[in-house]
Design a protein around this motif. Structure first.
Motif, PDB file in Angstrom:
ATOM      1  N   TYR A   1      -3.812   2.424  18.265  1.00 17.23           N
ATOM      2  CA  TYR A   1      -4.931   2.196  17.342  1.00 17.23           C
ATOM      3  C   TYR A   1      -4.616   2.765  15.965  1.00 17.23           C
ATOM      4  N   TYR A   2      -3.987   3.933  15.922  1.00 19.33           N
ATOM      5  CA  TYR A   2      -3.669   4.582  14.656  1.00 19.33           C
ATOM      6  C   TYR A   2      -2.677   3.739  13.846  1.00 19.33           C
ATOM      7  N   ASN A   3      -1.681   3.205  14.505  1.00 22.90           N
ATOM      8  CA  ASN A   3      -0.659   2.419  13.793  1.00 22.90           C
ATOM      9  C   ASN A   3      -1.161   1.056  13.342  1.00 22.90           C
ATOM     10  N   ASN A   4      -1.985   0.406  14.165  1.00 24.22           N
ATOM     11  CA  ASN A   4      -2.302  -1.008  13.928  1.00 24.22           C
ATOM     12  C   ASN A   4      -3.729  -1.277  13.449  1.00 24.22           C
ATOM     13  N   GLU A   5      -4.662  -0.360  13.668  1.00 27.55           N
ATOM     14  CA  GLU A   5      -6.055  -0.639  13.327  1.00 27.55           C
ATOM     15  C   GLU A   5      -6.687   0.358  12.367  1.00 27.55           C
ATOM     16  N   ARG A   6      -6.256   1.603  12.385  1.00 21.83           N
ATOM     17  CA  ARG A   6      -6.919   2.642  11.586  1.00 21.83           C
ATOM     18  C   ARG A   6      -6.431   2.585  10.141  1.00 21.83           C
ATOM     19  N   ILE A   7      -7.306   2.182   9.229  1.00 21.85           N
ATOM     20  CA  ILE A   7      -6.941   2.108   7.820  1.00 21.85           C
ATOM     21  C   ILE A   7      -6.958   3.501   7.217  1.00 21.85           C
ATOM     22  N   GLN A   8      -6.185   3.709   6.144  1.00 27.28           N
ATOM     23  CA  GLN A   8      -6.072   5.015   5.524  1.00 27.28           C
ATOM     24  C   GLN A   8      -6.329   4.912   4.023  1.00 27.28           C
ATOM     25  N   VAL A   9      -6.984   5.935   3.506  1.00 23.32           N
ATOM     26  CA  VAL A   9      -7.304   5.953   2.077  1.00 23.32           C
ATOM     27  C   VAL A   9      -6.031   6.037   1.247  1.00 23.32           C
ATOM     28  N   LYS A  10      -5.074   6.870   1.687  1.00 21.98           N
ATOM     29  CA  LYS A  10      -3.832   7.019   0.932  1.00 21.98           C
ATOM     30  C   LYS A  10      -3.025   5.718   0.873  1.00 21.98           C
ATOM     31  N   LEU A  11      -3.252   4.849   1.842  1.00 20.00           N
ATOM     32  CA  LEU A  11      -2.555   3.551   1.865  1.00 20.00           C
ATOM     33  C   LEU A  11      -3.415   2.454   1.249  1.00 20.00           C
ATOM     34  N   LYS A  12      -4.473   2.822   0.534  1.00 19.05           N
ATOM     35  CA  LYS A  12      -5.368   1.882  -0.151  1.00 19.05           C
ATOM     36  C   LYS A  12      -5.998   0.885   0.814  1.00 19.05           C
ATOM     37  N   GLY A  13      -6.456   1.399   1.958  1.00 17.76           N
ATOM     38  CA  GLY A  13      -7.166   0.563   2.917  1.00 17.76           C
ATOM     39  C   GLY A  13      -6.286  -0.190   3.887  1.00 17.76           C
ATOM     40  N   LEU A  14      -4.998   0.099   3.900  1.00 20.73           N
ATOM     41  CA  LEU A  14      -4.084  -0.567   4.834  1.00 20.73           C
ATOM     42  C   LEU A  14      -3.845   0.316   6.050  1.00 20.73           C
ATOM     43  N   THR A  15      -3.432  -0.330   7.144  1.00 21.11           N
ATOM     44  CA  THR A  15      -2.989   0.431   8.309  1.00 21.11           C
ATOM     45  C   THR A  15      -1.515   0.790   8.110  1.00 21.11           C
ATOM     46  N   PRO A  16      -0.981   1.757   8.843  1.00 20.46           N
ATOM     47  CA  PRO A  16       0.441   2.108   8.684  1.00 20.46           C
ATOM     48  C   PRO A  16       1.384   0.923   8.891  1.00 20.46           C
ATOM     49  N   CYS A  17       1.106   0.076   9.879  1.00 18.00           N
ATOM     50  CA  CYS A  17       1.979  -1.081  10.122  1.00 18.00           C
ATOM     51  C   CYS A  17       1.876  -2.100   8.991  1.00 18.00           C
ATOM     52  N   GLN A  18       0.676  -2.292   8.464  1.00 21.49           N
ATOM     53  CA  GLN A  18       0.521  -3.204   7.335  1.00 21.49           C
ATOM     54  C   GLN A  18       1.265  -2.680   6.114  1.00 21.49           C
ATOM     55  N   ALA A  19       1.228  -1.362   5.909  1.00 19.82           N
ATOM     56  CA  ALA A  19       1.947  -0.779   4.779  1.00 19.82           C
ATOM     57  C   ALA A  19       3.458  -0.940   4.948  1.00 19.82           C
ATOM     58  N   ARG A  20       3.967  -0.820   6.179  1.00 21.41           N
ATOM     59  CA  ARG A  20       5.393  -1.016   6.409  1.00 21.41           C
ATOM     60  C   ARG A  20       5.768  -2.452   6.124  1.00 21.41           C
ATOM     61  N   ASN A  21       4.996  -3.413   6.655  1.00 22.24           N
ATOM     62  CA  ASN A  21       5.330  -4.830   6.409  1.00 22.24           C
ATOM     63  C   ASN A  21       5.273  -5.148   4.925  1.00 22.24           C
ATOM     64  N   GLN A  22       4.301  -4.608   4.222  1.00 23.08           N
ATOM     65  CA  GLN A  22       4.199  -4.872   2.783  1.00 23.08           C
ATOM     66  C   GLN A  22       5.413  -4.315   2.059  1.00 23.08           C
ATOM     67  N   SER A  23       5.888  -3.127   2.498  1.00 25.21           N
ATOM     68  CA  SER A  23       7.037  -2.529   1.866  1.00 25.21           C
ATOM     69  C   SER A  23       8.308  -3.336   2.122  1.00 25.21           C
ATOM     70  N   LEU A  24       8.440  -3.897   3.337  1.00 23.34           N
ATOM     71  CA  LEU A  24       9.627  -4.688   3.679  1.00 23.34           C
ATOM     72  C   LEU A  24       9.666  -6.005   2.937  1.00 23.34           C
ATOM     73  N   TYR A  25       8.510  -6.676   2.820  1.00 15.85           N
ATOM     74  CA  TYR A  25       8.458  -7.993   2.204  1.00 15.85           C
ATOM     75  C   TYR A  25       8.479  -7.935   0.678  1.00 15.85           C
ATOM     76  N   SER A  26       8.381  -6.708   0.108  1.00 21.24           N
ATOM     77  CA  SER A  26       8.362  -6.595  -1.355  1.00 21.24           C
ATOM     78  C   SER A  26       9.736  -6.748  -1.957  1.00 21.24           C
ATOM     79  N   PHE A  27      10.774  -6.675  -1.112  1.00 17.45           N
ATOM     80  CA  PHE A  27      12.146  -6.811  -1.618  1.00 17.45           C
ATOM     81  C   PHE A  27      12.603  -8.254  -1.515  1.00 17.45           C
TER      82      PHE A  27
END
Length: 472
Positions: A446-472
């Motif tokens: 749940y923490y990795n895939n569903e729990r959004i975080q303020v430091k990640l601007k409302g993204l979940t950790p997995c969403q932040a990783r995918n966004q970081s990978l696709y930005s290149f």
């Protein structure tokens, strides 16, 4: 110490307004048991009961009150309040005098005693010589006093009967200054009294609670403990007792609390992996020194900042303790997106748990060159096999300073969130370790895939990783 009628009336009025005895004790400097006594006395008999006036109590009233305490087992305070005594010390004095005078109520004669009879007796003794009572007369007097005391006992069972007999015999030995054999022979020779063999006397004497005399103190300790929501330990309770007028040692309070099974709230013990320096520690790469030349001071700055995933990882071990046992969680957290990269759950914090966690992470990512892997100075991370496993994949190892949990605050922050959200307050819901492990696994997912975080601007950790990978 005597207190005026006006003072007692004022205290009683404040008591009726809702002031507790403890608060009134602090305000007026009077022991709260004293305040509680005359407040109850006024409730039962009115304000006239606390006026200072001489009352001549009849021998019948004294004997009735004494028997209610000694024979019926009633409390001295309750009997004193019931018959309207200004203080319970009056009844205590009656009982003391009753015992000292061979269980006879002593009535005081008004006025000065006549000396005429005494002069005649003195002249007669001067002529005849002083006569000491014979040994037979002394023994008969002692036997009568022994029988009077034993007859006054009121027991309601064999166990209670033996305990009361033992206490009475112990008191008689001190009062009469005679041998144990003489007292037991007097009791056992009378068929109307219960027998007490010598062996039974010593058996029950050793079983009698030595803290029976501390019953009022134990009640006071229990009251303070419950009034403070079971948070006080023996040190704070000792201080409160001294404020309330008790003279007591902290060791006595500690012993009585242990006997009553009263324990203050103590911090939960945390798992510590540090076992010492085995020459396997490394420097903290995430820490750099900044010198302020103007203010002439040196600051140490922790650098947890990242620009991409798999740049800085951190790990630690945390304990989850329930009634069924303990589980240990060893995760890896990516400082960039706060994702749990891999984890291992075990019933013991062994080195194989750490290796299992590493292998799961290495299976996910083939290229981890230039990665900084941070941890504390736990024994697992000082092992040569651990150093070798990181070095083979081009990973740079970093360690916190000794005893400084802030150097690994990202990992500590995750443990705090996890325990507050799924563990604290729910410990008794997990009946088995399997249920707890399932809940831990579900939370990490749940923490990795569903729990959004303020430091990640409302993204979940997995969403932040995918966004970081696709930005290149």
């Amino acid at each position: 110490m005597k207190y005026s009628f006006e003072l007692k009336k004022e205290i009683y009025e404040k008591h009726c307004e809702g002031y507790g005895c403890r608060i009134l004790s602090k305000i007026y400097g009077i022991h709260r048991e004293r305040i509680r006594y005359f407040c109850k006395l006024i409730d039962k008999h009115g304000l006239d009961a606390i006026r200072h006036k001489y009352i001549d109590y009849s021998p019948e009233l004294k004997l009735t009150a004494i028997n209610r305490v000694l024979s019926d087992g009633e409390y001295i305070n309750s009997v004193a309040i019931d018959i309207g005594l200004p203080t319970d010390s009056i009844l205590r004095q009656w009982i003391k005098s009753y015992i000292e005078n061979g269980y006879n109520v002593v009535t005081k004669q008004k006025g000065r005693p006549s000396t005429r009879g005494k002069e005649k007796e003195d002249s007669r003794r001067a002529g005849e010589g002083e006569r000491t009572p014979s040994r037979t007369a002394v023994e008969e007097d002692r036997r009568s006093r022994i029988l009077k005391k034993i007859v006054c006992l009121n027991s309601r069972g064999r166990k209670q009967e033996k305990e009361q007999l033992t206490e009475a015999v112990t008191e008689l030995r001190q009062e009469l200054k005679c041998s144990l054999d003489f007292i037991l022979e007097t009791i056992n020779s009378n068929d109307s009294l219960p027998s007490l063999p010598r062996s039974d006397y010593y058996y029950w004497k050793n079983r009698i609670d030595p803290d029976a005399k501390n019953s009022e103190l134990m009640d006071a300790i229990t009251t303070i403990y419950t009034d403070n929501h079971k948070r006080y330990g023996y040190r704070r309770i000792t201080l409160q007792l001294k404020k309330d007028g008790w003279t007591v040692n902290h060791k006595t309070v500690k012993r009585l609390m242990s006997k009553l099974k009263l324990y203050g709230i103590t911090p939960k013990a945390k798992y510590k992996s540090y076992k010492g320096d085995f020459n396997g520690t490394v420097d903290n790469i995430l820490l750099y020194k900044r010198v302020d030349t103007k203010k002439h001071r040196t600051e140490y700055i922790r650098d947890f900042s990242t620009t991409d995933v798999n740049e800085k990882w951190t790990t630690d071990v945390s304990e989850f303790h329930i009634a069924a046992g303990k589980l240990y969680l060893s995760p890896i957290l990516d400082m960039h997106n706060r994702e749990i990269v891999s984890y291992s759950i075990s019933k013991s914090p062994g080195f194989m748990q750490t290796i299992d966690m590493l292998n799961k992470a290495f299976d996910k990512f083939a290229d981890l060159n230039n990665l900084i892997f941070h941890s504390d100075q736990g024994w697992q991370y000082q092992m040569a096999q651990y150093h070798k496993a990181l070095k083979e994949r081009g990973i740079t190892q970093s360690m916190s300073r000794k005893g400084n949990c802030l150097d690994n605050s990202p990992m500590e922050n995750f443990f705090g969130k996890m325990k507050n959200e799924m563990f604290y307050g729910h410990e008794y819901e997990f009946k088995t370790l399997e249920q707890l492990q399932k809940a831990m696994e579900e939370y990490i997912d749940y923490y990795n895939n569903e729990r959004i975080q303020v430091k990640l601007k409302g993204l979940t950790p997995c969403q932040a990783r995918n966004q970081s990978l696709y930005s290149f």
